[in-house]
Design an enzyme around this catalytic site. Structure first.
Site, PDB file in Angstrom:
ATOM      1  N   SER A 304       0.800  -1.229   0.000  1.00  0.00           N
ATOM      2  CA  SER A 304       0.000   0.000   0.000  1.00  0.00           C
ATOM      3  C   SER A 304       0.831   1.276   0.000  1.00  0.00           C
ATOM      4  O   SER A 304       0.262   2.372  -0.041  1.00  0.00           O
ATOM      5  CB  SER A 304      -0.930   0.013   1.216  1.00  0.00           C
ATOM      6  OG  SER A 304      -1.875  -1.034   1.132  1.00  0.00           O
ATOM      7  N   ASP A 343     -10.207  -6.779   1.823  1.00  0.00           N
ATOM      8  CA  ASP A 343      -9.564  -5.647   2.464  1.00  0.00           C
ATOM      9  C   ASP A 343      -8.800  -6.167   3.679  1.00  0.00           C
ATOM     10  O   ASP A 343      -9.125  -7.233   4.222  1.00  0.00           O
ATOM     11  CB  ASP A 343     -10.617  -4.626   2.910  1.00  0.00           C
ATOM     12  CG  ASP A 343     -10.009  -3.297   3.322  1.00  0.00           C
ATOM     13  OD1 ASP A 343      -9.983  -2.387   2.478  1.00  0.00           O
ATOM     14  OD2 ASP A 343      -9.568  -3.178   4.480  1.00  0.00           O
ATOM     15  N   HIS A 349     -14.356  -0.615   6.156  1.00  0.00           N
ATOM     16  CA  HIS A 349     -14.149   0.734   6.684  1.00  0.00           C
ATOM     17  C   HIS A 349     -15.408   1.587   6.617  1.00  0.00           C
ATOM     18  O   HIS A 349     -15.409   2.732   7.090  1.00  0.00           O
ATOM     19  CB  HIS A 349     -13.048   1.454   5.890  1.00  0.00           C
ATOM     20  CG  HIS A 349     -11.681   0.859   6.062  1.00  0.00           C
ATOM     21  ND1 HIS A 349     -11.236  -0.226   5.325  1.00  0.00           N
ATOM     22  CD2 HIS A 349     -10.660   1.188   6.899  1.00  0.00           C
ATOM     23  CE1 HIS A 349     -10.003  -0.524   5.679  1.00  0.00           C
ATOM     24  NE2 HIS A 349      -9.627   0.304   6.629  1.00  0.00           N
TER      25      HIS A 349
END
Length: 600
Positions: A304, A343, A349
């Site tokens: 990421s 995820d 989220h």
């Protein structure tokens, strides 16, 4: 009888001067005098590589009748190793026969005494005082500074024999190798008076010496000043104790490398003083690969850490905007496909915009916008930050990394089905997985470009080269690279603001590290999966073998508005970028900026 007398008259009277000159000339031997190797310093003038006196054992091939027998007898009294005999024989054959072959670089007092007693048994072998390369901080700088090693057969074939006459070592890696021409210097020579056996004898023939040309003194090598800080190297070594990984810290405004550390490391003094084949084999076969420079040659999935760069690509291409929100349920699926791209947060989220997607590292947001960006646009924008290409660093040994594209895949595979690019490959590329690879050096350079809002400099470690005789310095100037051009400057501030919240925001993934710091910083964590987990399996790090666990990555820079340092690091199998890698980056930034107990 008359013919003999006539010949004697010719030789002794008529041609007396000619033969006398030849006779005297046979007594003179030209011996090369090796230059003193230049010193290497860190940015604050502290010695990283120096030369220390030591006695070394040498063999002169032209003075030894049976080299094989001599080496075996030396091995019998433990002065050389039996398994190294063939290497010494090859070295004695590869160079000039008058050139000494170094058998052992540093003799102990006991070894000197042992050989001195038996010296008459070994004509052509002797010990001499020499300067031996020494690295005071050893493993702290092994991959940054490099090391010198004994001249190999390949070295002798590529190097100038005249320049390296009398020299037994040359730079093998990093600065010691890349700046060999500066560090080595120029060899000199001296005239010696020898007896019929070639051994030097005291000269009492002033007339002979008067006829010889003057001796030529060697020119010492230049001193090299690096941009690295040994204090930062020490902090990195302590942080990586017992781990595998690498760290690179840069000055974003110049490209100077402030720290470059690869773990585990090794002691470069072993190469400088000479090691046995068994010792080298132990280093070479170590599963942790201490000789491998992970900082410049280690290629890893960036995870990421590339999200801030892809966010800019998405804004520039119109794949997203600053207000678009995505509902993150913990997974993503492509239309017509039930495969779930998960995820890192199983419960999801919730609604997130681009700012949240970076600060909270929401994978689903980037999965979704990846379809609109496309793999070729990803490639183009990441390439602007220096990913997938060699940075041209002055210490060499770089891996190019890889940023895939459709064109790359067409040329990388032979099978036609393998040449096709699939949508799922774009999805996993959006979180730095799949084919994508980057080195810590490249990630540090990319973090620097983010910190400077697009200004890029070529990373370099050598700051100046100093003439050892005159003290004159050649300063290495920063080299600008093409800027990362963005149509809307406000995008920079939005992305950097999100990176700030990673460390110092209320919901950032690394807020535990950055909250309470005395300065503002920006960063991005990353986790790179090492093994694939089946769709219906639970991903439990604790049940995996240590070497199969996720890699932990982190990039950061500080201060936020006037950056002075950018850091990138990877902790192999460290599992958590924010929990394991981020504290190391914070410690490096604290020390460089003058905060915390580790500040120099």
């Amino acid at each position: 009888l008359g013919m003999v007398v006539a010949r004697l008259v010719q030789v002794q009277i008529v041609d007396h001067e000619l033969f006398a000159e030849k006779s005297q000339g046979n007594r003179v031997r030209i011996e090369p005098v090796p230059p003193i190797r230049g010193l290497i310093y860190d940015r604050k003038g502290r010695v990283l590589a120096e030369n220390l006196p030591a006695y070394q054992l040498e063999l002169i091939p032209e003075q030894v009748d049976d080299i094989d027998d001599t080496l075996r007898r030396l091995a019998a009294i433990n002065l050389v190793e039996f398994e190294d005999i063939e290497r010494y024989k090859e070295l004695s054959r590869s160079g000039p026969r008058f050139k000494p072959v170094t058998l052992k670089l540093r003799l102990t007092d006991e070894e000197i005494a042992n050989f001195a007693i038996q010296r008459p048994r070994f004509p052509g072998v002797d010990f001499r005082p020499r300067l031996v390369r020494h690295y005071p901080d050893g493993p702290l700088v092994a991959h940054a500074v490099g090391y010198v090693g004994a001249l190999s057969t390949d070295d002798l074939q590529r190097l100038d024999h005249a320049a390296y006459a009398g020299t037994s070592h040359t730079g093998k890696t990093s600065v010691e190798s890349s700046f060999e021409s500066d560090l080595h210097g120029d060899a000199g020579y001296r005239h010696l008076i020898t007896n019929a056996r070639g051994r030097q004898v005291p000269s009492d023939t002033s007339e002979l010496l008067d006829t010889l040309p003057d001796d030529e003194s060697p020119v010492p090598g230049a001193n090299v000043y690096l941009s690295i800080d040994i204090d930062l190297q020490r902090i990195a070594a302590q942080a990586f104790e017992g781990r595998r990984g690498a760290l690179v810290a840069l000055d974003p405004t110049t490209g100077e490398i402030l720290a470059l550390y690869s773990a585990p490391s090794f002691d470069p003094n072993l190469f400088a003083v000479g090691m046995t084949t068994a010792q080298y084999r132990a280093l070479r076969d170590n599963p942790d690969r201490p000789l491998f420079n992970r900082a410049t040659s280690g290629a890893y999935p960036p995870g990421s850490t590339i999200k801030p760069m892809l966010a800019l690509a998405a804004l520039e291409t119109g794949a997203t905007n600053l207000t678009r929100k995505t509902l993150c349920r913990g997974y993503f699926t492509l239309p017509g496909d039930d495969h779930r791209y998960r995820d890192w947060k199983p419960e999801g989220h919730g609604p997130v915009d681009l700012h949240d997607a970076i600060s909270q590292s929401c994978d689903v947001y980037f999965y979704e916008i990846s379809r609109d960006i496309g793999i070729d646009a990803m490639h183009d924008y990441l390439d602007r930050f220096g990913l997938g290409t060699r940075m041209g660093v002055d210490v060499g040994g770089e891996h190019a990394g890889l940023v895939p594209s459709r064109e790359w895949k067409r040329t990388a595979f032979r099978n036609r089905d393998d040449q096709r690019w699939y949508h799922g490959e774009t999805v996993i590329a959006s979180i730095g997985q799949g084919y994508m690879l980057a080195t810590p050096l490249q990630l540090a350079a990319a973090a620097s470009a983010l910190a400077t809002r697009g200004e890029r400099y070529r990373p370099h470690m050598v700051a100046a080269v100093e003439d050892a005789l005159t003290g004159e310095r050649r300063i290495v100037r920063p080299e600008r690279l093409p800027d990362v051009e963005i149509s809307n400057e406000f995008y920079w501030e939005n992305i950097i603001g999100a990176m700030h919240d990673v460390l110092q925001g209320p919901r950032g993934t690394a807020r535990a590290v950055g909250v309470g710091a005395g300065y503002e910083m920006g960063g991005k964590s990353g986790t790179a999966q090492v093994v694939s987990i089946a769709q219906d399996e639970e991903y439990d790090e604790a049940e995996l073998e240590e070497r199969l666990r996720d890699h932990a990555l982190f990039i950061a820079f500080a201060p936020l508005d006037a950056p002075r340092i950018a850091v990138a690091l990877i902790v192999e199998n460290g599992e958590s970028g924010s929990g394991v890698a981020a504290p190391i980056a914070k410690a490096i930034m604290d020390a460089h900026l003058g905060y915390g107990d580790d500040a120099p």
